[in-house]
Write a protein that holds these residues in place. Sequence first.
Motif, PDB file in Angstrom:
ATOM      1  N   ARG A  47       0.823  -1.210   0.000  1.00 11.55           N
ATOM      2  CA  ARG A  47       0.000   0.000   0.000  1.00 11.55           C
ATOM      3  C   ARG A  47       0.853   1.253   0.000  1.00 11.55           C
ATOM      4  O   ARG A  47       0.384   2.330  -0.309  1.00 11.55           O
ATOM      5  N   SER A  48       2.113   1.102   0.374  1.00 11.76           N
ATOM      6  CA  SER A  48       3.081   2.191   0.362  1.00 11.76           C
ATOM      7  C   SER A  48       4.348   1.607  -0.253  1.00 11.76           C
ATOM      8  O   SER A  48       5.078   0.878   0.402  1.00 11.76           O
ATOM      9  N   ARG A  49       4.590   1.892  -1.502  1.00 15.39           N
ATOM     10  CA  ARG A  49       5.613   1.154  -2.240  1.00 15.39           C
ATOM     11  C   ARG A  49       6.994   1.780  -2.240  1.00 15.39           C
ATOM     12  O   ARG A  49       7.964   1.106  -2.507  1.00 15.39           O
ATOM     13  N   GLY A  50       7.114   3.062  -1.995  1.00 16.84           N
ATOM     14  CA  GLY A  50       8.423   3.698  -2.101  1.00 16.84           C
ATOM     15  C   GLY A  50       8.824   4.426  -0.846  1.00 16.84           C
ATOM     16  O   GLY A  50       8.833   5.645  -0.813  1.00 16.84           O
ATOM     17  N   PRO A  51       9.174   3.687   0.215  1.00 10.16           N
ATOM     18  CA  PRO A  51       9.554   4.356   1.458  1.00 10.16           C
ATOM     19  C   PRO A  51      10.808   5.209   1.282  1.00 10.16           C
ATOM     20  O   PRO A  51      11.647   4.928   0.426  1.00 10.16           O
ATOM     21  N   GLN A  52      10.906   6.218   2.102  1.00 13.48           N
ATOM     22  CA  GLN A  52      12.075   7.099   2.057  1.00 13.48           C
ATOM     23  C   GLN A  52      13.327   6.341   2.486  1.00 13.48           C
ATOM     24  O   GLN A  52      13.265   5.363   3.225  1.00 13.48           O
ATOM     25  N   ARG A  53      14.449   6.818   2.015  1.00 15.22           N
ATOM     26  CA  ARG A  53      15.736   6.169   2.307  1.00 15.22           C
ATOM     27  C   ARG A  53      15.965   6.026   3.808  1.00 15.22           C
ATOM     28  O   ARG A  53      16.424   4.985   4.274  1.00 15.22           O
ATOM     29  N   ARG A  54      15.647   7.040   4.587  1.00 14.20           N
ATOM     30  CA  ARG A  54      15.899   6.946   6.035  1.00 14.20           C
ATOM     31  C   ARG A  54      15.040   5.867   6.679  1.00 14.20           C
ATOM     32  O   ARG A  54      15.457   5.226   7.644  1.00 14.20           O
ATOM     33  N   THR A  55      13.833   5.636   6.145  1.00 19.26           N
ATOM     34  CA  THR A  55      12.981   4.564   6.647  1.00 19.26           C
ATOM     35  C   THR A  55      13.605   3.212   6.326  1.00 19.26           C
ATOM     36  O   THR A  55      13.669   2.329   7.179  1.00 19.26           O
ATOM     37  N   VAL A  56      14.089   3.063   5.106  1.00 21.90           N
ATOM     38  CA  VAL A  56      14.728   1.814   4.696  1.00 21.90           C
ATOM     39  C   VAL A  56      15.976   1.567   5.535  1.00 21.90           C
ATOM     40  O   VAL A  56      16.233   0.442   5.981  1.00 21.90           O
ATOM     41  N   GLN A  57      16.755   2.602   5.784  1.00 20.00           N
ATOM     42  CA  GLN A  57      17.964   2.457   6.598  1.00 20.00           C
ATOM     43  C   GLN A  57      17.616   2.034   8.025  1.00 20.00           C
ATOM     44  O   GLN A  57      18.299   1.186   8.610  1.00 20.00           O
ATOM     45  N   ALA A  58      16.549   2.612   8.581  1.00 21.74           N
ATOM     46  CA  ALA A  58      16.127   2.242   9.934  1.00 21.74           C
ATOM     47  C   ALA A  58      15.666   0.785   9.977  1.00 21.74           C
ATOM     48  O   ALA A  58      15.999   0.044  10.916  1.00 21.74           O
ATOM     49  N   LEU A  59      14.933   0.364   8.957  1.00 17.66           N
ATOM     50  CA  LEU A  59      14.478  -1.023   8.898  1.00 17.66           C
ATOM     51  C   LEU A  59      15.658  -1.975   8.731  1.00 17.66           C
ATOM     52  O   LEU A  59      15.730  -3.008   9.402  1.00 17.66           O
ATOM     53  N   ALA A  60      16.594  -1.629   7.856  1.00 20.22           N
ATOM     54  CA  ALA A  60      17.771  -2.472   7.627  1.00 20.22           C
ATOM     55  C   ALA A  60      18.576  -2.625   8.916  1.00 20.22           C
ATOM     56  O   ALA A  60      19.019  -3.729   9.252  1.00 20.22           O
ATOM     57  N   GLY A  61      18.738  -1.538   9.640  1.00 21.16           N
ATOM     58  CA  GLY A  61      19.462  -1.598  10.905  1.00 21.16           C
ATOM     59  C   GLY A  61      18.757  -2.467  11.933  1.00 21.16           C
ATOM     60  O   GLY A  61      19.386  -3.289  12.605  1.00 21.16           O
ATOM     61  N   ALA A  62      17.453  -2.321  12.038  1.00 24.89           N
ATOM     62  CA  ALA A  62      16.679  -3.101  12.997  1.00 24.89           C
ATOM     63  C   ALA A  62      16.654  -4.575  12.628  1.00 24.89           C
ATOM     64  O   ALA A  62      16.566  -5.438  13.501  1.00 24.89           O
ATOM     65  N   LEU A  63      16.737  -4.869  11.332  1.00 25.45           N
ATOM     66  CA  LEU A  63      16.761  -6.263  10.872  1.00 25.45           C
ATOM     67  C   LEU A  63      18.157  -6.874  10.958  1.00 25.45           C
ATOM     68  O   LEU A  63      18.328  -8.065  10.754  1.00 25.45           O
ATOM     69  N   GLY A  64      19.161  -6.039  11.235  1.00 25.41           N
ATOM     70  CA  GLY A  64      20.531  -6.523  11.354  1.00 25.41           C
ATOM     71  C   GLY A  64      21.157  -6.884  10.020  1.00 25.41           C
ATOM     72  O   GLY A  64      22.029  -7.745   9.952  1.00 25.41           O
ATOM     73  N   LEU A  65      20.728  -6.209   8.950  1.00 25.54           N
ATOM     74  CA  LEU A  65      21.264  -6.500   7.628  1.00 25.54           C
ATOM     75  C   LEU A  65      22.693  -5.989   7.484  1.00 25.54           C
ATOM     76  O   LEU A  65      23.032  -4.939   8.033  1.00 25.54           O
ATOM     77  N   ASP A  66      23.500  -6.721   6.742  1.00 23.34           N
ATOM     78  CA  ASP A  66      24.839  -6.241   6.424  1.00 23.34           C
ATOM     79  C   ASP A  66      24.723  -5.191   5.319  1.00 23.34           C
ATOM     80  O   ASP A  66      23.625  -4.909   4.834  1.00 23.34           O
ATOM     81  N   ALA A  67      25.851  -4.613   4.914  1.00 26.74           N
ATOM     82  CA  ALA A  67      25.827  -3.531   3.923  1.00 26.74           C
ATOM     83  C   ALA A  67      25.193  -3.981   2.611  1.00 26.74           C
ATOM     84  O   ALA A  67      24.411  -3.246   2.006  1.00 26.74           O
ATOM     85  N   ALA A  68      25.505  -5.185   2.164  1.00 25.18           N
ATOM     86  CA  ALA A  68      24.950  -5.686   0.907  1.00 25.18           C
ATOM     87  C   ALA A  68      23.441  -5.877   1.019  1.00 25.18           C
ATOM     88  O   ALA A  68      22.684  -5.531   0.101  1.00 25.18           O
ATOM     89  N   GLY A  69      22.991  -6.410   2.134  1.00 26.22           N
ATOM     90  CA  GLY A  69      21.553  -6.598   2.350  1.00 26.22           C
ATOM     91  C   GLY A  69      20.812  -5.275   2.420  1.00 26.22           C
ATOM     92  O   GLY A  69      19.709  -5.137   1.894  1.00 26.22           O
ATOM     93  N   ALA A  70      21.424  -4.298   3.070  1.00 35.57           N
ATOM     94  CA  ALA A  70      20.814  -2.970   3.166  1.00 35.57           C
ATOM     95  C   ALA A  70      20.722  -2.320   1.791  1.00 35.57           C
ATOM     96  O   ALA A  70      19.713  -1.697   1.456  1.00 35.57           O
ATOM     97  N   ARG A  71      21.762  -2.487   0.973  1.00 33.30           N
ATOM     98  CA  ARG A  71      21.731  -1.935  -0.399  1.00 33.30           C
ATOM     99  C   ARG A  71      20.639  -2.593  -1.234  1.00 33.30           C
ATOM    100  O   ARG A  71      19.944  -1.925  -1.991  1.00 33.30           O
ATOM    101  N   GLU A  72      20.475  -3.889  -1.092  1.00 33.40           N
ATOM    102  CA  GLU A  72      19.445  -4.609  -1.841  1.00 33.40           C
ATOM    103  C   GLU A  72      18.047  -4.158  -1.404  1.00 33.40           C
ATOM    104  O   GLU A  72      17.154  -3.982  -2.235  1.00 33.40           O
ATOM    105  N   LEU A  73      17.857  -3.947  -0.113  1.00 30.48           N
ATOM    106  CA  LEU A  73      16.566  -3.464   0.373  1.00 30.48           C
ATOM    107  C   LEU A  73      16.307  -2.059  -0.153  1.00 30.48           C
ATOM    108  O   LEU A  73      15.193  -1.743  -0.582  1.00 30.48           O
ATOM    109  N   GLU A  74      17.318  -1.219  -0.175  1.00 28.71           N
ATOM    110  CA  GLU A  74      17.194   0.138  -0.706  1.00 28.71           C
ATOM    111  C   GLU A  74      16.873   0.105  -2.200  1.00 28.71           C
ATOM    112  O   GLU A  74      16.053   0.872  -2.693  1.00 28.71           O
ATOM    113  N   ARG A  75      17.514  -0.809  -2.929  1.00 25.81           N
ATOM    114  CA  ARG A  75      17.236  -0.945  -4.355  1.00 25.81           C
ATOM    115  C   ARG A  75      15.769  -1.324  -4.590  1.00 25.81           C
ATOM    116  O   ARG A  75      15.088  -0.758  -5.441  1.00 25.81           O
ATOM    117  N   ALA A  76      15.279  -2.279  -3.807  1.00 23.18           N
ATOM    118  CA  ALA A  76      13.883  -2.702  -3.934  1.00 23.18           C
ATOM    119  C   ALA A  76      12.941  -1.545  -3.615  1.00 23.18           C
ATOM    120  O   ALA A  76      11.919  -1.358  -4.276  1.00 23.18           O
TER     121      ALA A  76
END
Length: 82
Positions: A47-76
Amino acid sequence: MSTGTPASGGFGERLHGLRTAAGLSQETLAHASGVSVRALSDLERGRSRGPQRRTVQALAGALGLDAAGARELERAAGLGRP
């Protein structure tokens, strides 16, 4: 609260998969990331397809993603942005 049904493909499905693989509820991820449960639910359901970068970064950090995983989530996430 329901875990919601992830949208087919894209950011929402990826986020849902990462959250469930980490064994986190939406409430737990919301608390850890500072993103509301409602926003997480909307993201996962597409329902909300393009979250802001800071939201994605916060989610990646909370999920414990490494740099590559965080980049892939940001790309998506970027694919859903106008």
